[in-house]
Design an enzyme around this catalytic site. Structure first.
Site: not given
Length: 279
Positions: A148, A224, A257
């Site tokens: 991320s 995600d 995620h």
């Protein structure tokens, strides 16, 4: 520079340890975690994979949740996981989770009140590797990975310092922060309103203007919830085509995620890096 041991535990035949130290770059006390595989010694130092974590994380998230140690021990690779921002009572912060402590974005801030502490780029590129190489049985051979915000950090740091790393990988990276809410908020605060200064911390901008000589692996879950608004992997692929750079993007069906996603593919990432770290 002295290190203080915070904790240690034997795992997969090697050792996981947490350390604190006074950071010159960040002007505060910092913490990082280290996994040393069982074969690491002064006579046989090992290469290092640097892992950069995402928003709200510390050095603990990856080390405790990713399940990376067994493969790293098998392949003889050390892992270093720094914190995601400067810390301390005198360090500037924000009420939002996506700015301030836990959200350093792996850049060198130029704006008040951030500039006095938020120099994460210098910390990751210069200070931390020098410290690790001084105190532990590791070589100067290293690769970089992250998730991320940390995927953004791994991509930008790797692309800007191609002579220092052997390979780059990322899970769910923020690939084009100039064009997503997370990046625009952070860059405005840390770097100011001149968007030209943003380009040096944007992986898509960097890759479009300079060919990558490093192998790059990116895994992205198609379930995600940040995919469309924040992550934009299609922009990274377009940039790679523009500069004729090689990059492997794997869209993974059904994955989100979370660290469940990272757990599922971390062994493949460590094996990917091992090919280049051992070359």
């Amino acid at each position: 520079m002295s290190l203080e041991v915070i904790s240690k535990a034997k795992v997969c035949g090697g050792w996981h340890k947490q350390y604190s130290h006074k950071s010159i770059s960040l002007n505060c006390d910092m913490r990082f975690a280290l996994f040393l595989p069982p074969n690491a010694s002064a006579e046989s130092p090992v290469p290092v994979l640097y892992w950069l974590s995402g928003l709200t994380c510390t050095d603990e998230n990856f080390m405790q949740k990713a399940g990376a140690f067994k493969k790293a021990a098998e392949l003889g690779i050390a892992i270093v996981a720094p914190d995601t921002s400067p810390r301390g009572d005198d360090v500037a912060d924000d009420e939002g989770y996506d700015l301030g402590k836990g959200a350093g974005f792996y850049l060198n801030a130029t704006q008040t009140p951030w500039a006095s502490h938020y120099k994460m780029y210098d910390y990751i590129v210069k200070e931390l590797p020098a410290l690790v190489e001084q105190h532990f049985p590791v070589t100067q051979t290293k690769s970089i990975s992250g998730h991320s915000m940390g995927g953004h950090g791994a991509l930008t740091i790797g692309l800007k310092n191609q002579s220092q790393y052997r390979s780059i990988s990322a899970f769910s990276p923020i690939t084009n922060p100039m064009n997503c809410p997370w990046g625009q908020k952070a860059f405005t605060q840390y770097l100011g309103s001149n968007k030209e200064s943003w380009r040096e911390y944007d992986a898509s901008e960097l890759l479009a203007s300079a060919q990558s000589r490093l192998p790059i692996l990116v895994d992205q879950g198609d379930a995600d919830n940040f995919l469309q608004e924040q992550l934009k992997p299609e922009n990274l692929i377009a940039a790679a085509k523009q500069s004729d750079s090689e990059i492997e993007l794997r869209m993974q069906a059904g994955y989100d995620h979370s660290y469940f996603f990272i757990q599922s593919f971390i062994d493949e990432h460590i094996a990917f890096h091992s090919k280049y770290l051992k070359a």
